[in-house]
Motif scaffolding. Structure first.
Motif, PDB file in Angstrom:
ATOM      1  N   ASP A  43       1.016  -1.049  -0.063  1.00 58.26           N
ATOM      2  CA  ASP A  43      -0.002  -0.076  -0.051  1.00 58.26           C
ATOM      3  C   ASP A  43       0.881   1.156  -0.080  1.00 58.26           C
ATOM      4  O   ASP A  43       0.593   2.377  -0.589  1.00 58.26           O
ATOM      5  N   ASN A  61       1.054  -2.545   4.616  1.00 57.34           N
ATOM      6  CA  ASN A  61       0.022  -2.993   4.186  1.00 57.34           C
ATOM      7  C   ASN A  61      -1.217  -2.695   5.422  1.00 57.34           C
ATOM      8  O   ASN A  61      -0.630  -2.921   6.568  1.00 57.34           O
ATOM      9  N   TRP A  62      -2.152  -1.948   4.964  1.00 54.14           N
ATOM     10  CA  TRP A  62      -3.157  -1.659   5.997  1.00 54.14           C
ATOM     11  C   TRP A  62      -4.599  -2.071   5.768  1.00 54.14           C
ATOM     12  O   TRP A  62      -4.986  -2.361   4.595  1.00 54.14           O
ATOM     13  N   PRO A  63      -5.170  -2.447   6.780  1.00 57.38           N
ATOM     14  CA  PRO A  63      -6.408  -2.856   6.811  1.00 57.38           C
ATOM     15  C   PRO A  63      -7.343  -1.931   6.094  1.00 57.38           C
ATOM     16  O   PRO A  63      -7.194  -0.607   6.276  1.00 57.38           O
ATOM     17  N   ASP A  64      -8.661  -2.382   5.434  1.00 58.48           N
ATOM     18  CA  ASP A  64      -9.460  -1.474   4.737  1.00 58.48           C
ATOM     19  C   ASP A  64     -10.230  -0.694   5.785  1.00 58.48           C
ATOM     20  O   ASP A  64     -10.917   0.102   5.694  1.00 58.48           O
ATOM     21  N   GLN A  65     -10.545  -1.585   6.909  1.00 62.24           N
ATOM     22  CA  GLN A  65     -11.606  -1.134   7.925  1.00 62.24           C
ATOM     23  C   GLN A  65     -11.267  -1.897   9.320  1.00 62.24           C
ATOM     24  O   GLN A  65     -10.418  -3.013   9.185  1.00 62.24           O
TER      25      GLN A  65
END
Length: 326
Positions: A43, A61-65
């Protein structure tokens, strides 16, 4: 804590190898080449300049929610990088659980490989210390956990032991760590005839990139990992010899000083790591699990009765979530 108690606590079935994969070689190789969805693109990137001027590129990398206030740093094993299958696969699973994940490229690995002036080695705990400190400065409200694989699992354990009560980590996972490097160099020579030359070829290729201007080095005299460390790692990293490097870089003597919750997973039939050195190790912070079979970072299991094919992932994720609730 005994193996059965730990597995019962985590509600994870005991390891049972996939049929046809009872050998340590089959487990180790199958884990690397088994088909899987691993193309997890970054990301974003974090560019970290180390105190000696070398740079590390860290994949984010990041969570969407539903993001947790707890980030996970993962570090690849010997000659790997952020694209290594186990890192990508576990990063995808951790992100799905809400954890931001940072996959580290150590020196001579990943996009910044050409910028390195020194090679990664098992004792570079200071590099991990600087990575954690940088992330703490950027995300001061977030807990940080660290997962190391193979060689960098030793590095992670070494750092945690050195820090003792001052360790900044929330928790630590070490998968198949060679915590006694001298014992492991002898073990892989005797028990891992496929893997000693394999890793040696890859190490020599990395070293040649660093020494591209030097045409006088006798690469043909390097016939194994010990010879590589004696003739390249030790002199290039200011150690007196391979044995001096192994003595100073091994995590085992420091592991009694670890004061953060730690999971160590290995197998007794590992063709790369001599896990006999762990007998007698006593630390209440350490969940030590040694399976009879499983190879080196293999653990390809029969997926029945709640047991997942990637048993290592199942165990690691259950342990991680448990620690998050402590």
């Amino acid at each position: 804590m005994g193996d059965c108690e730990l597995l019962k606590r985590l509600a994870v079935p005991s390891f049972e190898p996939l049929p046809g994969l009872h050998s340590c070689y089959g487990q180790t190789i199958a884990a690397s080449y088994w088909p899987q969805k691993i193309n997890l693109k970054p990301d974003s990137w974090l560019n970290l300049r180390l105190s000696d001027g070398d740079r590390l590129f860290i994949c984010e990398n990041w969570p969407d929610q539903s993001m947790r206030d707890h980030l996970v740093v993962m570090v690849h094993g010997l000659t790997g990088d952020y694209r290594s299958g186990y890192l990508s696969r576990l990063a995808r699973k951790l992100v799905a659980l809400g954890y931001p994940v940072f996959r580290v490229n150590m020196r001579c690995a990943g996009p910044a490989a050409h910028l390195a002036s020194g090679i990664a080695h098992a004792g570079r705990s200071e590099d991990l210390r600087q990575i954690i400190a940088r992330l703490q400065s950027i995300y001061p409200a977030m807990a940080i956990s660290l997962i190391g694989f193979s060689l960098t699992a030793n590095t992670a354990l070494k750092m945690a032991g050195e820090e003792g009560e001052q360790c900044p980590l929330h928790s630590l996972v070490a998968i198949s760590p060679p915590v006694d490097l001298l014992a492991c160099s002898q073990w892989v020579r005797q028990h891992g005839p496929l893997f000693d030359p394999y890793f040696t070829r890859r190490l020599v290729a990395l070293a040649k990139q660093l020494m591209k201007q030097d045409t006088t080095f006798d690469w043909h005299s390097i016939d194994g990992i010990y010879a590589f460390d004696e003739k390249f790692t030790a002199p290039s990293c200011q150690f007196e010899s391979a044995e001096d490097y192994y003595h100073k870089a091994s995590a085992l003597p420091l592991m009694p000083q670890i004061r953060v919750p730690t999971l160590l997973l290995g197998s007794r039939d590992d063709p790369v790591v001599d896990n006999r050195v762990l007998s007698g190790l006593n630390n209440p912070q350490l969940d030590l699990l040694l399976t009879e079979l499983g190879g080196h970072m293999g653990f390809m299991a029969l997926p029945t009765q709640g047991r997942e094919l990637r048993w290592m992932d199942q165990l690691l994720l259950r342990w991680f979530v448990e620690q998050d609730h402590c």
